[in-house]
Design a protein around this motif. Sequence first.
Motif, short mmCIF file in Angstrom:
data_model
loop_
_atom_site.label_atom_id
_atom_site.label_comp_id
_atom_site.label_asym_id
_atom_site.label_seq_id
_atom_site.Cartn_x
_atom_site.Cartn_y
_atom_site.Cartn_z
N PRO A 191 0.81 -1.23 0.00
CA PRO A 191 0.00 0.00 0.00
C PRO A 191 0.84 1.27 0.00
O PRO A 191 0.56 2.22 -0.75
N GLY A 192 1.87 1.31 0.83
CA GLY A 192 2.72 2.49 0.86
C GLY A 192 3.46 2.72 -0.44
O GLY A 192 3.65 3.86 -0.88
N GLU A 193 3.87 1.62 -1.08
CA GLU A 193 4.60 1.76 -2.34
C GLU A 193 3.67 2.16 -3.48
O GLU A 193 4.08 2.91 -4.39
N LEU A 194 2.43 1.70 -3.46
CA LEU A 194 1.45 2.18 -4.43
C LEU A 194 1.24 3.68 -4.26
O LEU A 194 1.16 4.43 -5.25
N ARG A 195 1.14 4.11 -3.04
CA ARG A 195 0.96 5.53 -2.77
C ARG A 195 2.12 6.35 -3.34
O ARG A 195 1.91 7.39 -3.97
N GLU A 196 3.33 5.88 -3.13
CA GLU A 196 4.49 6.60 -3.62
C GLU A 196 4.53 6.62 -5.14
O GLU A 196 4.89 7.63 -5.77
N ALA A 197 4.13 5.51 -5.77
CA ALA A 197 4.12 5.46 -7.24
C ALA A 197 3.15 6.48 -7.81
O ALA A 197 3.45 7.18 -8.79
N ALA A 198 1.97 6.61 -7.21
CA ALA A 198 0.99 7.58 -7.70
C ALA A 198 1.43 9.01 -7.40
O ALA A 198 1.21 9.92 -8.21
N ARG A 199 2.07 9.21 -6.25
CA ARG A 199 2.57 10.55 -5.92
C ARG A 199 3.59 11.00 -6.96
O ARG A 199 3.55 12.14 -7.46
N THR A 200 4.50 10.11 -7.32
CA THR A 200 5.53 10.45 -8.30
C THR A 200 4.92 10.75 -9.66
O THR A 200 5.28 11.75 -10.32
#
Length: 602
Positions: A585-594
């Motif tokens: 979940p945290g890595e998905l969040r970071e991917a979308a933020r980028t």
Amino acid sequence: MPSDAASPVLEDVLPDGARVLFCGTAAGTVSARVGAPYAGPGNAFWPTLHAVGLLPGRLAPTAFRRAGEHGVALTDLDKHASGSDAEIGAAGFDPDAVAAKVRACRAPVVAYTSKTAGSTALGRPVAYGRQPERIAGAEVWVLPSPSGRARRFWDAGPWHALADRVRELAPAVLCAPDKLRGACDAAGAARALADGARDAGGWALELPVADGGEGTLQAFVDGGHADPVAVRARDAHGREGDARIAVLRGPGAAPAADVATAEADPGPTGDRADGAVEADRGPTGDEAPGAVGADRGPTGDRADGAVEADRGPTGDGAGPTVLVEAAEAIALAAIPEDERHVGRASSAGVGDLVRAALDLGASRILVAVGGSASIDGGAGFLRALGVDAPADGAALVADPTAVDASLAGLDPRLAHVALELLHDVDAPLCGPDGAARRFGPQKGAGPDEVEAHDAALARWAATLGGDPDAPGSGAAGGLGFALRAVGATARPGAEAVLDLVGFDRLARFADLVVTAEGSVDASTLQGKTVDAVVRRATATGTRCVVAGGRVEDDAAAELQRRGADRVQAIGPADRPLATALAAAPGELREAARTATTELRRP
């Protein structure tokens, strides 16, 4: 006219993190009477918001609250008066209150919908377009009034310029992932991606999707497209238990007048010239209430290609559309590995679910197959619906011809239902890529059982008739073949799901689509959710980014050839599975933020 009432004439719409706040002077006469913004005759506000791309479809004034779902905030300088500018005067105008609302909803842009509103708020004469001042940190724009009384002075140019700027400052990001098995379901993945888009200043739309396999029903419920109904059904080993089917939302459940029927650019329908009197204006009011809308997704507007839930097979509105998911009854995941037995497993529970849908009066039944524990060719399914057929996998192997090929005894209600098979794989019924050989081992079948079931499925097809090589016939252990035998039409599940949730319209509205799944590999390219999302986003001209728990290079290259802007693994490959699942979940969040940060141009 001025009012001493403590409550406002019309309520504000102030979504958190709004993309833009529209502010007029006060409620127009018609708007105050009907209790809806921009309800005056000939007002161009709602059609213009759609035409410039700030709404995915044209909302009727009575559905104004749904504008907030797309980042559009609405207020007035005077919340306690109604009528024309000449009638209400400026005594009740409260620019400080507007500034407080800008801060409250965190909009990067405030747009005054007339020169009267803009000049009053700024304390000076104004021209159309972007102004040098800021209010509570937000850019200030002044727009031609959309009022029908000023139509001969209408100019849509400043509205288009505003929309372009809003997209730069707060791009709309459509988060449309499938589940990441073991880490998060589709709704959890959509939520994580949306959080990342919001971190970067984007406006996120959460659209959990699926491919017609396990998790499809939950994705519809979580996305607000269906209402679950509790039923009883047998599991793959014949034990009765709790299960669900779902009634898709459609015209019969839609609030009246949510969507106006016309969606074209309104042209010169609206605004005032310098000094013209503006009646029926402000974010309170213009367009007369539109016609009752048809099928809605999360947009409040008719979704292109959406299935209308209340229509029967002839479109006569005879009953609801009901979604049945095979895995709700006969899920492989529900059977412990040491108890899996393809001889004992049966598809009868799916027949139970279909009968429950018939009991609801369904005129259309969608059967999403995938994730099943059986390889009985759908024999148990047919038996549950009244056909003399083998009860389970073992009975099928014992005598694949023990079926009434005329299907006598089949529940007669099925003759009046549009039945659809949503398949997550194109596998044929039998042969090297068929139900037994391709999927038998994961369902607990040993080598001898695989061969026995494959041979039985071939004889089963010859007895029932039909094409065993038709796409989806081997889905769910041959359940797809049985569904075709009783008249079901077949569609790739991912394509059907995207139609049902109105994906194309949302993708056209969005500035970026982000999708994800657990493993981006060769199977992704065979009609799975991510592949369908990439192709359809590309067809709408919207950029698409793919995130995967793991990504194979060949699959990534092919997805980019099909239109993906970027395909990326969300974390390092060389780590324990438990670590990867917890971090997803945290890595998905970071991917979308980028991805959103790269899109923004402050």
